[in-house]
Write an enzyme that holds these catalytic residues in place. Structure first.
Site, PDB file in Angstrom:
ATOM      1  N   ARG A 157      17.484 -26.003  69.838  1.00 42.39           N
ATOM      2  CA  ARG A 157      18.016 -26.501  70.994  1.00 42.39           C
ATOM      3  C   ARG A 157      17.944 -25.640  72.141  1.00 42.39           C
ATOM      4  NH1 ARG A 157      22.775 -25.633  71.128  1.00 42.39           N
ATOM      5  NH2 ARG A 157      22.885 -23.811  69.674  1.00 42.39           N
ATOM      6  N   LYS A 207      23.909 -32.405  67.900  1.00 40.71           N
ATOM      7  CA  LYS A 207      24.745 -31.625  68.225  1.00 40.71           C
ATOM      8  C   LYS A 207      25.827 -32.051  69.625  1.00 40.71           C
ATOM      9  CE  LYS A 207      24.559 -28.275  65.270  1.00 40.71           C
ATOM     10  NZ  LYS A 207      25.804 -28.204  64.427  1.00 40.71           N
ATOM     11  N   HIS A 247      33.106 -26.656  63.071  1.00 44.42           N
ATOM     12  CA  HIS A 247      31.716 -26.336  62.734  1.00 44.42           C
ATOM     13  C   HIS A 247      31.726 -25.825  61.433  1.00 44.42           C
ATOM     14  CE1 HIS A 247      27.529 -24.401  63.623  1.00 44.42           C
ATOM     15  NE2 HIS A 247      27.430 -25.636  63.025  1.00 44.42           N
ATOM     16  N   SER A 251      24.155 -20.166  61.774  1.00 48.06           N
ATOM     17  CA  SER A 251      22.640 -20.291  61.225  1.00 48.06           C
ATOM     18  C   SER A 251      22.320 -19.141  60.380  1.00 48.06           C
ATOM     19  CB  SER A 251      21.765 -20.657  62.271  1.00 48.06           C
ATOM     20  OG  SER A 251      20.431 -20.986  61.736  1.00 48.06           O
ATOM     21  N   LYS A 291      25.959 -21.252  54.940  1.00 48.95           N
ATOM     22  CA  LYS A 291      26.760 -22.273  54.957  1.00 48.95           C
ATOM     23  C   LYS A 291      26.355 -23.328  53.948  1.00 48.95           C
ATOM     24  CE  LYS A 291      27.622 -23.683  59.096  1.00 48.95           C
ATOM     25  NZ  LYS A 291      27.172 -24.900  59.030  1.00 48.95           N
ATOM     26  N   THR A 292      25.179 -23.941  54.373  1.00 51.88           N
ATOM     27  CA  THR A 292      24.889 -25.101  53.612  1.00 51.88           C
ATOM     28  C   THR A 292      24.063 -24.749  52.033  1.00 51.88           C
ATOM     29  OG1 THR A 292      23.688 -25.981  55.631  1.00 51.88           O
ATOM     30  CG2 THR A 292      22.815 -26.608  53.546  1.00 51.88           C
ATOM     31  N   ASP A 318      28.136 -29.485  57.599  1.00 52.03           N
ATOM     32  CA  ASP A 318      28.028 -28.806  59.037  1.00 52.03           C
ATOM     33  C   ASP A 318      29.290 -29.065  60.002  1.00 52.03           C
ATOM     34  OD1 ASP A 318      26.551 -26.956  60.733  1.00 52.03           O
ATOM     35  OD2 ASP A 318      25.878 -28.617  61.783  1.00 52.03           O
ATOM     36  N   ARG A 340      13.336 -27.346  59.497  1.00 53.53           N
ATOM     37  CA  ARG A 340      14.609 -28.220  58.987  1.00 53.53           C
ATOM     38  C   ARG A 340      14.303 -29.356  58.397  1.00 53.53           C
ATOM     39  NH1 ARG A 340      19.771 -26.206  60.448  1.00 53.53           N
ATOM     40  NH2 ARG A 340      19.657 -24.938  62.166  1.00 53.53           N
TER      41      ARG A 340
END
Length: 524
Positions: free
Chosen positions: A54, A197, A216, A234, A238-239, A253, A317
């Protein structure tokens, strides 16, 4: 005066504009147009060129009668005038009108039907349209899609470059949000995550106004209906930790929390793939098949992805539909959480691998949103650096941070939620000296927290940070639970820990008087 609706309808209704294409049709178009290639897993692979992440400094919100008094203006939510937006909007729509093909997807954000956002995405690139179809919630039929009356529209023109001196932007890249016109205008960047996003930011604006908490975080649920939320920036896991084969995945997410429970905002997952392996993360590895989109993953001449190769970017990704995960819950809704996990990758090696937080501590750590930036990941970074991202998602929060923190505190109280801080970073010393937390140990700690087993054990208070550390966790060596015991030098630990503590305190000052009570009750 610019007629925004008419200009969008002109693009959508062009004879050559292709709407609601299937995955097969989008893959074929992407290959035919030279935008992407097919890997031997069946996933489509695209490269995003110069921009592999981003561009937060190029994101602006139009300051108008709708946004002026509501937005928390500053470095994250930068204002831009209606005139600049309108001029660029006209240029971009004229530019896209000259393209032979455009691609349109109609869908939704939010699995809760009462607060669901109807949206439309207009893309210059076919692979971007497949990305949007993957990440947002898909209508079941073309007839349903045609009946969608978009409440927000994304117009994406990655090959249109702004001229900052003429167009009033910060660079050739621009992500412009008009809350009044309900349009998101994206140009100059091929990174697909800008679309995802941008809609999340819109939901972070809309949901709190309806009394719904936007978050988030990832979420999963066990067979006993024990819902768990995972907050983390990131690289914190988390994932990975939410994709548990023993639990149903709600989402990885973005979520909302209303009077009925939690719901996924998206229809897909967007996982980092650097160093991905079948052994460590089998659910994610197997999800990368036909219907998935890979960004900036290096592939060999035979089409084999090399997830260990970060030569294009460390931010490789995979976007894949939620139903690519065998144990995904669809529709992606569940009851109220029983456990919340805050994930941090502490490269200083001073935070415990797991600690229980009081409600006040939870609000403090939620507002802090701490993790670390590692040496070598960015030019000029030679030692670990602290990263504080408010509510674990500051780039996506249009409202003042205390709005979200107070909502979370109220929900923790109302539903008697247990909150844990889990460090997936370093132990026994900082990055370069200590070692990374063992993933199997982290999984064990998280599972014991979610099951309620930890509640039955004893805790000791950490003197440095005031955290409650369990004295034992099944499947985890007890000697690693108190970080001071893992360092060779107690003095070295205390010095490094005090340094991090001071950074927490300094960072919290930015929230101003609104957060004074949270700092007093939940801080150090």
């Amino acid at each position: 005066m610019v007629n925004h609706k008419s200009l969008i309808e002109g693009l959508v209704n062009k004879p050559s504009t292709q709407k609601q294409l299937s995955n097969a049709e989008l893959v074929e178009a992407s290959i035919r147009r030279g935008e992407a290639v097919l890997t031997n897993t069946g996933a489509l692979r695209a490269q995003t060129g110069e921009y592999t992440g981003r561009s937060p400094k190029d994101r602006f919100i139009v300051k108008d009668s709708v946004s002026d008094s509501k937005i928390d203006w500053g470095e994250v939510n930068q204002p831009i005038s209606q005139e600049i937006f309108d001029n660029l909007f006209e240029k971009v729509t004229t530019y896209l009108n000259d393209k032979e093909e455009l691609f349109v997807f109609n869908g939704y954000a939010g699995a809760d039907p009462h607060t669901q956002l109807q949206l439309q995405v207009v893309n210059e690139f076919s692979w971007h349209n497949m990305f949007a179809k993957t990440m947002f919630i898909r209508p079941e039929t073309k007839e349903e899609a045609a009946g969608i009356d978009p409440e927000f529209t994304i117009v994406s023109a990655p090959t249109f470059k702004a001229d900052p001196e003429v167009d009033g932007t910060g660079s050739e890249v621009f992500v412009l949000v008009s809350l009044e016109k309900k349009i998101i205008l994206i140009g100059g960047t091929e990174y697909g995550g800008e679309m995802k996003k941008s809609i999340f930011s819109i939901m972070n604006y809309l949901l709190p106004e309806q009394g719904v908490m936007s978050m988030h975080c990832s979420a999963n649920v066990g067979e006993n209906k024990d819902v768990a939320l995972f907050f983390g920036l990131s690289g914190t896991g988390k994932t990975t930790l939410s994709a548990d084969p023993e639990r149903d995945l709600i989402g990885d997410d973005e979520h909302g929390w209303n009077d009925d429970g939690v719901f996924n905002i998206e229809g897909g997952c967007y996982a980092k793939t650097i160093n991905l392996s079948k052994e460590k993360e089998p659910e994610i590895f197997e999800a990368i098949k036909f219907g998935a989109v890979l960004e900036n993953v290096v592939i060999d001449e035979e089409g084999n992805p090399d997830y260990d190769d970060g030569s294009l970017t460390e931010n490789t990704r995979a976007a894949y539909p939620l139903d690519h995960i065998d144990n995904a819950r669809i529709p992606s809704v569940a009851g109220h959480p029983k456990t919340i996990v805050f994930l941090t990758a502490d490269a200083f090696g001073v935070l415990p691998p797991i600690a229980k937080l009081s409600k006040d501590q939870a609000m403090y750590h939620f507002l802090s949103g701490f993790t670390s930036k590692l040496a070598g990941t960015e030019r000029g970074v030679t030692t670990p650096q602290p990263v504080f991202s408010t509510c674990f998602g500051s780039p996506f929060l249009p409202l003042h941070a205390t709005v979200y923190a107070n909502m979370l505190g109220d929900l923790i109280d109302k539903h008697d939620v247990n909150v844990y801080l889990v460090n997936t970073g370093w132990t026994g010393g900082e990055y370069g000296v200590g070692k990374r937390m063992n993933l199997a140990h982290t999984r064990s700690m998280v599972r014991r927290a979610i099951s309620g087993d930890l509640e039955l054990g004893e805790f000791v208070k950490d003197e440095m940070f005031g955290l409650s550390i369990p004295t034992s966790v099944t499947g985890v060596p007890s000697e690693i639970l108190a970080p001071i015991n893992t360092w060779e030098s107690t003095d070295a630990y205390n010095e490094k820990a005090q340094g991090l503590k001071d950074k927490f305190i300094e960072n919290f000052k930015k929230f101003g008087p609104e957060s004074a009570e949270i700092a007093e009750k939940g801080g150090f």
